[in-house]
Design a protein around this motif. Structure first.
Motif, short mmCIF file in Angstrom:
data_model
loop_
_atom_site.label_atom_id
_atom_site.label_comp_id
_atom_site.label_asym_id
_atom_site.label_seq_id
_atom_site.Cartn_x
_atom_site.Cartn_y
_atom_site.Cartn_z
N UNK A 261 0.94 -1.34 0.09
CA UNK A 261 -0.02 -0.04 0.01
C UNK A 261 0.75 1.33 -0.19
N UNK A 262 2.36 1.22 0.12
CA UNK A 262 3.19 2.35 0.19
C UNK A 262 2.67 3.03 1.32
N UNK A 263 2.50 2.48 2.45
CA UNK A 263 2.24 2.97 3.74
C UNK A 263 3.24 2.65 4.79
N UNK A 264 3.23 3.33 5.91
CA UNK A 264 4.22 3.23 6.91
C UNK A 264 3.62 1.87 7.72
N UNK A 265 4.29 0.89 8.28
CA UNK A 265 3.91 -0.17 8.81
C UNK A 265 3.38 0.10 10.18
N UNK A 266 4.09 1.15 10.73
CA UNK A 266 3.61 1.59 12.22
C UNK A 266 2.11 2.15 12.12
N UNK A 267 2.01 3.13 10.71
CA UNK A 267 0.31 3.44 10.68
C UNK A 267 -0.44 2.21 10.76
N UNK A 268 -0.37 1.15 10.24
CA UNK A 268 -1.15 0.21 10.02
C UNK A 268 -1.18 -0.28 11.24
N UNK A 269 -0.17 -0.66 12.22
CA UNK A 269 -0.11 -1.17 13.33
C UNK A 269 -1.24 -0.56 14.35
N UNK A 270 -1.06 0.74 14.47
CA UNK A 270 -1.90 1.83 15.02
C UNK A 270 -3.37 1.63 14.58
N UNK A 271 -3.71 1.65 13.39
CA UNK A 271 -4.87 1.61 12.97
C UNK A 271 -5.79 0.08 13.30
N UNK A 272 -4.79 -0.74 13.16
CA UNK A 272 -5.26 -2.16 13.56
C UNK A 272 -5.58 -2.07 15.17
N UNK A 273 -4.75 -1.30 15.94
CA UNK A 273 -4.92 -1.32 17.39
C UNK A 273 -6.46 -0.60 17.67
N UNK A 274 -6.49 0.66 16.76
CA UNK A 274 -7.85 1.46 17.09
C UNK A 274 -9.10 0.41 16.73
N UNK A 275 -8.75 -0.82 15.74
CA UNK A 275 -9.76 -1.55 15.35
C UNK A 275 -9.95 -2.65 16.38
N UNK A 276 -9.03 -2.61 17.49
CA UNK A 276 -9.28 -3.82 18.65
C UNK A 276 -8.30 -4.86 18.42
N UNK A 277 -7.27 -4.77 17.51
CA UNK A 277 -6.62 -5.99 17.21
C UNK A 277 -5.13 -5.48 17.41
N UNK B 205 1.95 -7.11 15.76
CA UNK B 205 3.33 -6.55 15.46
C UNK B 205 3.24 -6.62 13.92
N UNK B 206 4.53 -5.86 13.50
CA UNK B 206 4.66 -5.81 12.00
C UNK B 206 4.75 -7.02 11.23
N UNK B 207 5.24 -8.14 12.07
CA UNK B 207 5.67 -9.42 11.30
C UNK B 207 4.76 -10.25 11.68
N UNK B 208 3.66 -10.00 12.31
CA UNK B 208 2.45 -10.97 12.40
C UNK B 208 1.49 -10.85 11.20
N UNK B 209 1.07 -12.24 10.99
CA UNK B 209 0.18 -12.26 9.90
C UNK B 209 -1.13 -11.72 10.43
N UNK B 210 -1.94 -11.29 9.32
CA UNK B 210 -3.50 -10.90 9.46
C UNK B 210 -4.22 -11.55 8.44
N UNK B 211 -5.49 -12.03 8.89
CA UNK B 211 -6.37 -12.70 8.09
C UNK B 211 -7.02 -11.68 6.87
N UNK B 212 -7.55 -12.25 5.88
CA UNK B 212 -8.11 -11.61 4.88
C UNK B 212 -9.05 -10.45 5.01
N UNK B 213 -10.06 -10.70 6.06
CA UNK B 213 -11.01 -9.78 6.14
C UNK B 213 -10.41 -8.61 6.79
N UNK B 214 -9.41 -8.71 8.01
CA UNK B 214 -8.83 -7.67 8.34
C UNK B 214 -7.95 -6.73 7.61
N UNK B 215 -7.32 -7.56 6.69
CA UNK B 215 -6.44 -6.99 5.70
C UNK B 215 -7.41 -6.04 4.65
N UNK B 216 -8.43 -6.49 4.14
CA UNK B 216 -9.41 -5.52 3.36
C UNK B 216 -9.96 -4.27 4.19
#
Ligand code: GDP
Ligand code: MG
Length: 370
Positions: A13-29, A32-43
């Motif tokens: 997505x050409x975004x910062x990994x840390x920003x994704x981690x933050x967004x995920x945290x807000x979503x309640x997940x 870490x950067x190297x952890x896999x996430x499922x398809x729904x979460x990715x979408x």
């Protein structure tokens, strides 16, 4: 793979990994950067960051064109592709015939209308609509099962004297599953026992709210027999198409899908192809499903030989090595060697598919984020 790591997704997505981690945290997940996430979460993440999920077609991946997305400035408006569905005897065939009769070009050209599985109508104002001439749910779901979502708009035919029947409900479900907008054509309104209002009310229980009832699904009263309401139906199709802003790049190698195919006595293997993008030309080398070939001739729905066919145009293609299946993809390639290579690959894949159930590819889905 069944999953993707946060970092991989960030890269795509050409975004910062840390920003994704933050967004995920807000979503309640918490990940870490190297952890896999499922398809729904990715979408969800992709949408959250305002990116689009580009589902790369199988053929693109196979022939190494993955990620080749048409730039916005190359896109031009194209005709909507319409499928008619509904219960048996509610008038699908009659409506298709009646709509075909509104074509202003057929008379002028003097061409005899051919049954090639799809046809185009040019309206009085010059707009073009493509109709798939194979009504019925089987064709629709078979195409979808083969990854060919060729329909832009579904016309649901409901006979006003009969109301919603089992296959009407089935058609509604297919349409919803495909995520395709629907226009309800309430047919046989010439009959004294016709009760269009009852149809509208009954549609509510299928969660289809037509405009009259305060919803946003367009409906129109027609009679395929008396040819009434057809202009209004056409206007509604064009209005729906306008909202959808349907476009394609006509200036590239063609891609399309097989609508129907057969072995013809005099002409060999013949396929009706709906061009999706690009322009198909006489002389083009192509792969079509597990077959390949070189375009020997193109015949339009008026039975005329044409040199080219652009986006949303149905055309008969001659020059195939064999008969492909409905829904199969046609892809124009650089040369015959490449065509044989891809065809062989597809044949191999087809054999594999028979022995294993292929999972939907997560990789393909994210291979062209933009
Ligand atoms: P399909 O099975 O949905 O393709 O339905 P058809 O187009 O074959 O029509 C079934 C029957 O309904 C035929 O006898 C048609 O003549 C008749 N029919 C279709 N449309 C109309 C209409 O608008 N009014 C009346 N009265 N009959 C119709
Ligand atoms: Mg029929």
């Amino acid at each position: 793979p069944e999953s993707i790591t946060v970092q991989e997704l960030a890269n795509r997505m050409a975004e910062k990994g840390a920003d994704l981690v933050k967004a995920l945290f807000k979503m309640g997940t918490a990940v870490t950067l190297n952890q896999p996430i499922d398809q729904d979460t990715a979408e969800l993440l992709v949408e959250e960051f305002g990116h689009r999920i580009q589902r790369v077609s199988e053929a693109d991946v196979e022939i190494g064109m993955e990620g080749e997305v048409d730039a916005p400035e190359t896109l031009k408006p194209r005709a909507p592709v319409v499928t008619i569905m509904g219960h048996v005897d509610h008038g699908k065939t009659s409506l298709l015939d009646a709509l075909r009769g509104t074509d202003v070009v057929a008379g002028e050209s003097g061409g005899i209308t051919q049954h090639i599985g799809a046809y185009q109508v040019t309206t009085k104002k010059g707009d073009v609509i493509t109709f798939l001439d194979t009504p019925g749910h089987e064709a629709f779901s078979e195409m979808r099962a083969r990854g060919a979502n060729v329909t832009d708009i579904v016309i649901l035919v409901v006979a006003a004297d009969d109301g919603l029947m089992p296959q009407t409900i089935e058609a509604i479900n297919h349409t919803k599953a495909a995520g395709v907008p629907m226009i309800v054509a309430i047919n046989k309104c010439d009959k004294p026992e016709a009760n269009p209002q009852k149809v509208r009310e009954r549609l509510l229980s299928e969660e289809i709210v037509v405009e009259d009832m305060g919803g946003d699904v367009q409906d129109v009263e027609v009679s395929a027999l008396k040819k009434t309401g057809l202009d209004e139906l056409i206007d509604k199709i064009l209005l729906q198409a306008e909202v959808m802003e349907l476009t394609a790049n006509p200036d590239r190698q063609a891609e399309g899908n097989v609508i129907e195919a057969q072995l013809d006595k005099g002409r060999g293997a013949v396929a009706t192809v709906l061009v999706r993008k690009g322009t198909l030309k006489v002389g083009d080398t192509f792969v079509i499903g597990a077959e390949s070939g070189k375009v020997r001739a193109l015949v339009n729905d008026k039975g005329q030989n044409v040199k080219v066919a652009g986006p949303s145009t149905p055309v008969e293609v001659l020059g195939l090595s064999g008969v492909p299946l409905a829904g199969d993809q046609l892809t124009v390639v650089e040369n015959e060697a490449r065509a044989r290579e891809v065809a062989a690959y597809r044949q191999e894949q087809a054999t594999k598919k028979r022995t294993t159930t292929a999972p939907t590819s997560f990789e393909h889905m994210f291979s062209a984020l933009n």
